[in-house]
Design an enzyme around this catalytic site. Structure first.
Site, PDB file in Angstrom:
ATOM      1  CG  PHE A  87      -2.090   0.983   0.871  1.00  0.00           C
ATOM      2  CD1 PHE A  87      -1.800   2.254   1.518  1.00  0.00           C
ATOM      3  CD2 PHE A  87      -3.251   0.454   0.604  1.00  0.00           C
ATOM      4  CE1 PHE A  87      -2.952   3.006   1.334  1.00  0.00           C
ATOM      5  CE2 PHE A  87      -4.372   1.478   0.650  1.00  0.00           C
ATOM      6  CZ  PHE A  87      -4.200   2.631   0.767  1.00  0.00           C
ATOM      7  NE  ARG A 100      -5.008  13.845  -2.094  1.00  0.00           N
ATOM      8  CZ  ARG A 100      -5.480  12.789  -2.740  1.00  0.00           C
ATOM      9  NH1 ARG A 100      -5.284  12.499  -3.851  1.00  0.00           N
ATOM     10  NH2 ARG A 100      -6.644  12.238  -2.078  1.00  0.00           N
TER      11      ARG A 100
END
Length: 140
Positions: A87, A100
């Site tokens: 991930f 992000r």
């Protein structure tokens, strides 16, 4: 055209068309640019939608390709990096709207996304606790 696959660790595979094209692509060459190719559900959906519009050609470019997860037979013509099935976040990729903005791509420690589900223990400010994300565990 913009397709969205719900941001999660394991997804249902449902793809939703969020924004459609505003121009006719008949006879035109198309390049689809994706951040990550994992299962390929989103890309497969977009390829089908675009092929129905009779373009001259369709090519795909992805920054990251989780080759172990991809639907057999689905390939991108241009791949930045092949990565293992981990991930990843950063450089525009997120987990629960966090990480992000990292200026690098890193691997989220499994306890980050399992603890959040079990205890609701997410950091409210989106900051990174020591050990949440590692930039050194992407090599194969």
């Amino acid at each position: 055209m913009c397709g969205a696959n719900h941001s999660c660790v394991t997804c249902s595979g449902a793809v939703q068309l969020v924004l459609d094209l505003k121009m006719d692509v008949t006879g035109r060459h198309i390049l689809i640019v994706e951040d990550i190719l994992d299962t390929g559900n989103t890309l497969k959906y977009m390829l089908k939608q675009l092929a129905a519009r009779d373009p001259a050609s369709i090519k795909t470019a992805v920054l990251l390709h989780k080759h172990e997860m991809t639907i057999p037979g689905l390939e991108a013509e241009f791949v930045g990096f092949r990565i293992p099935n981990k991930f990843v976040v950063g450089y525009g990729l997120d987990y629960a709207q966090k990480y992000r903005g990292l200026p690098w791509i890193g691997v989220v420690a499994p306890w980050v996304y399992t603890k959040g589900k079990e205890s609701g223990a997410d950091r409210a400010d989106g900051s990174i606790a020591k050990g949440d994300v590692s930039s050194s565990s992407l090599s194969q």
